[in-house]
Design an enzyme around this catalytic site. Structure first.
Site, mmCIF file in Angstrom:
data_model
loop_
_atom_site.group_PDB
_atom_site.id
_atom_site.type_symbol
_atom_site.label_atom_id
_atom_site.label_comp_id
_atom_site.label_asym_id
_atom_site.label_seq_id
_atom_site.Cartn_x
_atom_site.Cartn_y
_atom_site.Cartn_z
ATOM 1 N N SER A 248 0.759 -1.252 -0.087
ATOM 2 C CA SER A 248 -0.088 0.086 0.040
ATOM 3 C C SER A 248 0.901 1.265 -0.051
ATOM 4 O O SER A 248 1.976 1.154 -0.047
ATOM 5 C CB SER A 248 -1.025 -0.017 1.190
ATOM 6 O OG SER A 248 -0.204 0.238 2.386
ATOM 7 N N LYS A 249 0.446 2.294 -0.032
ATOM 8 C CA LYS A 249 0.929 3.565 -0.148
ATOM 9 C C LYS A 249 2.071 3.880 1.013
ATOM 10 O O LYS A 249 2.991 4.344 0.594
ATOM 11 C CB LYS A 249 0.112 4.921 0.273
ATOM 12 C CG LYS A 249 -0.636 5.171 -0.855
ATOM 13 C CD LYS A 249 -0.092 6.825 -1.495
ATOM 14 C CE LYS A 249 -0.605 7.169 -2.754
ATOM 15 N NZ LYS A 249 0.371 6.840 -3.735
ATOM 16 N N ARG A 250 1.727 3.183 1.963
ATOM 17 C CA ARG A 250 2.825 3.413 3.019
ATOM 18 C C ARG A 250 4.287 2.833 2.878
ATOM 19 O O ARG A 250 5.230 3.014 3.396
ATOM 20 C CB ARG A 250 2.486 3.187 4.468
ATOM 21 C CG ARG A 250 2.255 2.009 4.849
ATOM 22 C CD ARG A 250 1.283 1.562 6.109
ATOM 23 N NE ARG A 250 0.697 0.347 5.916
ATOM 24 C CZ ARG A 250 1.044 -0.908 6.307
ATOM 25 N NH1 ARG A 250 2.486 -0.616 6.852
ATOM 26 N NH2 ARG A 250 0.696 -2.073 6.057
ATOM 27 N N HIS A 251 4.213 1.820 1.929
ATOM 28 C CA HIS A 251 5.468 1.363 1.374
ATOM 29 C C HIS A 251 6.221 1.754 0.381
ATOM 30 O O HIS A 251 7.112 1.449 -0.184
ATOM 31 C CB HIS A 251 5.159 -0.326 0.910
ATOM 32 C CG HIS A 251 4.513 -1.194 1.770
ATOM 33 N ND1 HIS A 251 3.329 -1.545 1.788
ATOM 34 C CD2 HIS A 251 5.073 -1.528 3.084
ATOM 35 C CE1 HIS A 251 2.994 -2.332 2.841
ATOM 36 N NE2 HIS A 251 4.085 -2.308 3.557
ATOM 37 N N GLY A 252 5.592 3.291 0.056
ATOM 38 C CA GLY A 252 6.309 3.860 -1.069
ATOM 39 C C GLY A 252 5.151 3.948 -2.231
ATOM 40 O O GLY A 252 4.113 3.713 -1.820
#
Ligand code: GLU
Length: 482
Positions: A248-252
């Site tokens: 998801s977004k929080r992994h880049g």
């Protein structure tokens, strides 16, 4: 038989790395087998359709050079197939299923469907259509807006399909719903349009995300109802974030074009995504696209989920940059240089800067972030550098000595500037670094970069001297002890 594969995205959101990895696997497989790669836009969900997503998708495929082989011709090029332009075809085939007793018209109202769904939920049962219209023999036309067409799932038995990397997968028919194949807006559902098109487009191999496994039972039953041979299926493992949770977004960035904006090269991203879920069986990690085409086959696909590791992508990108020849790298950097408004530099000068910076870059954008001083005078100095190198006793005096020595140089190049600074260090009995560090800060505004003497020689005598003079003024204004 010629291999024919397809990438069949639904333009409902920007393509993420998982979608694009599916496209890459299909493309590589087609190229490896000398087959055809088809692009089919599955735009039948009109409520979720997004023109922005479609634009982004086509741009991503073009950026990665995943070219498709056929489709309706638009302006001398193959356009992709759009399902929204093929409604007549789906109508015909849906009616054929009705006529042959494999599907039926259903007139249940939304209210009724809501009510039976709620009743099922209250009983803790899966929400399922109660087959109310199944045996009513309702007549209709595929364009009728007060009806849908549903597929008649056999009430008993099992349906099995073979997944090439997972083996046989079995469904109890009882667990499947009489799903809608044609909606009241005249658009087919994903399941129906997908199999009709895979058949008509003679797709031999379906490679898609594993989330589609539960739908494949329905697909097989439709192939059987038509008397068509289903393609081979291979469901690709999902991509996880570095912490093994869903990407998801929080992994880049998950939107692929964000990697382009970051300065990732398309060939590096293609290499990186191919290695998530596929392995050549060796330790090799960097592959040219030609090598991937030569090596890629289904037996290297791993059914276990793969991990997306951003650091590894950046590392791979730097390997690509370091190996790229200067001319080609400059070509990739030119848009970034223009964006910064840096103009009027000769090609020779630019190539020289590229050669100086190449091994220091991991991302394309590093070029403009790390080396602005080759294009414009630094407007500020690194704060820590100021404390360490300018606000130091004797710094101003040493810069003035350098100014005098440089002024006298006839030939201003790497050797002469180095010799001059080393001579000053010797004369004053001071370590050379006390001359080198403040000079670097003066001419670049930064505390790191290529060798100082290379920088000086590149900037030339006039620019180097005027920047050192400005630094002396800065020190006079900002620093009491020196
Ligand atoms: N339109 C589907 C998707 O976006 C295609 C799935 C398939 O390849 O069958 O994933």
């Amino acid at each position: 038989m010629t291999v024919r594969v397809r990438f069949a995205p639904s333009p409902t959101g920007k393509p993420h790395v998982g979608n694009i990895r599916t496209a890459i696997f299909n493309w590589l497989y087609a190229r490896h087998r000398g087959g055809k790669f088809i692009l089919r836009i599955e735009d039948t969900d009109r409520e979720r359709y997004s023109p922005e997503a479609l634009k982004n998708l086509l741009e991503t495929l073009r950026w990665l050079k995943l070219d498709w082989d056929e489709g309706p011709e638009v302006g001398g090029e193959y356009g992709p197939y759009f399902q929204s332009e093929r409604l007549d075809i789906y109508h015909r085939y849906a009616q054929e299923l009705v006529d042959n007793g494999y599907a039926y018209y259903c007139t249940c109202s939304k209210e009724r469907l809501d009510r039976i769904r709620k009743e099922a939920e209250a009983k803790g049962l899966p929400p399922r259509y109660d087959r109310h219209c199944r045996e009513l023999g309702i007549k209709g036309n595929p364009t009728d807006t007060d009806k849908v067409i549903r597929f008649k799932i056999p009430l008993e038995g099992t349906t099995t399909f073979h997944d090439e990397i997972r083996g046989d997968i079995r469904f109890e028919n009882k667990s499947l719903d009489d799903f809608v194949i044609l909606k009241s807006d005249g658009f087919p559902t994903y399941h129906f349009a997908n199999i009709v098109d895979d058949h008509l487009m003679k797709v031999t191999d379906v490679m898609r995300a594993e989330e589609w496994i539960p739908s494949t039972g329905k697909h097989i039953l439709m192939y059987r109802a038509f008397g068509w041979e289903p393609p081979r299926f291979c469901h690709l493992p999902i991509i996880l974030g570095a912490d093994r949770s869903k990407l998801s977004k929080r992994h880049g960035a998950v939107d692929v074009l964000e990697y382009r904006n970051m300065g990732i090269l398309p060939e590096a991203l293609l290499n990186f995504l191919t290695l998530i879920g596929w392995s050549p069986g060796t330790e090799q990690e960097i592959f040219s696209t030609e090598e991937l085409i030569r090596l890629f086959d289904k037996d290297g696909i791993n059914p276990a989920s793969g991990v997306f590791n951003l650091d590894k992508l950046v590392w791979m990108n730097s390997e690509y940059i370091h190996k790229m020849d200067d001319e080609k790298l400059l070509e990739k950097l030119t848009p970034l240089i223009h964006q910064r408004g840096w103009s009027g530099f000769s090609r020779e000068y630019l190539i020289h800067i590229v050669s100086l910076m190449k091994t220091r870059m991991r991302l394309l954008n590093d070029f403009v972030e790390l080396a602005p001083y080759f294009f414009e005078e630094p407007t500020q100095y690194d704060e820590k550098g100021v404390r360490k190198h300018f606000k130091k006793e004797g710094a101003k005096k040493r810069l003035n000595l350098i100014l005098r020595a440089f002024d006298r140089l006839g030939n201003f190049n790497e050797e002469t500037t180095e010799k001059a600074i080393r001579a000053l260090a010797e004369e004053t009995g001071t370590a050379a670094k006390f001359f080198i560090h403040p000079t670097r800060l003066a001419v670049t505004g930064m505390t790191f970069g290529p060798g100082l003497f290379e920088i000086l020689a590149t900037l030339g005598k006039q620019k180097s001297i005027s920047r050192i003079k400005r630094a002396v003024e800065f020190i006079e204004k900002n620093c009491e002890i020196c």
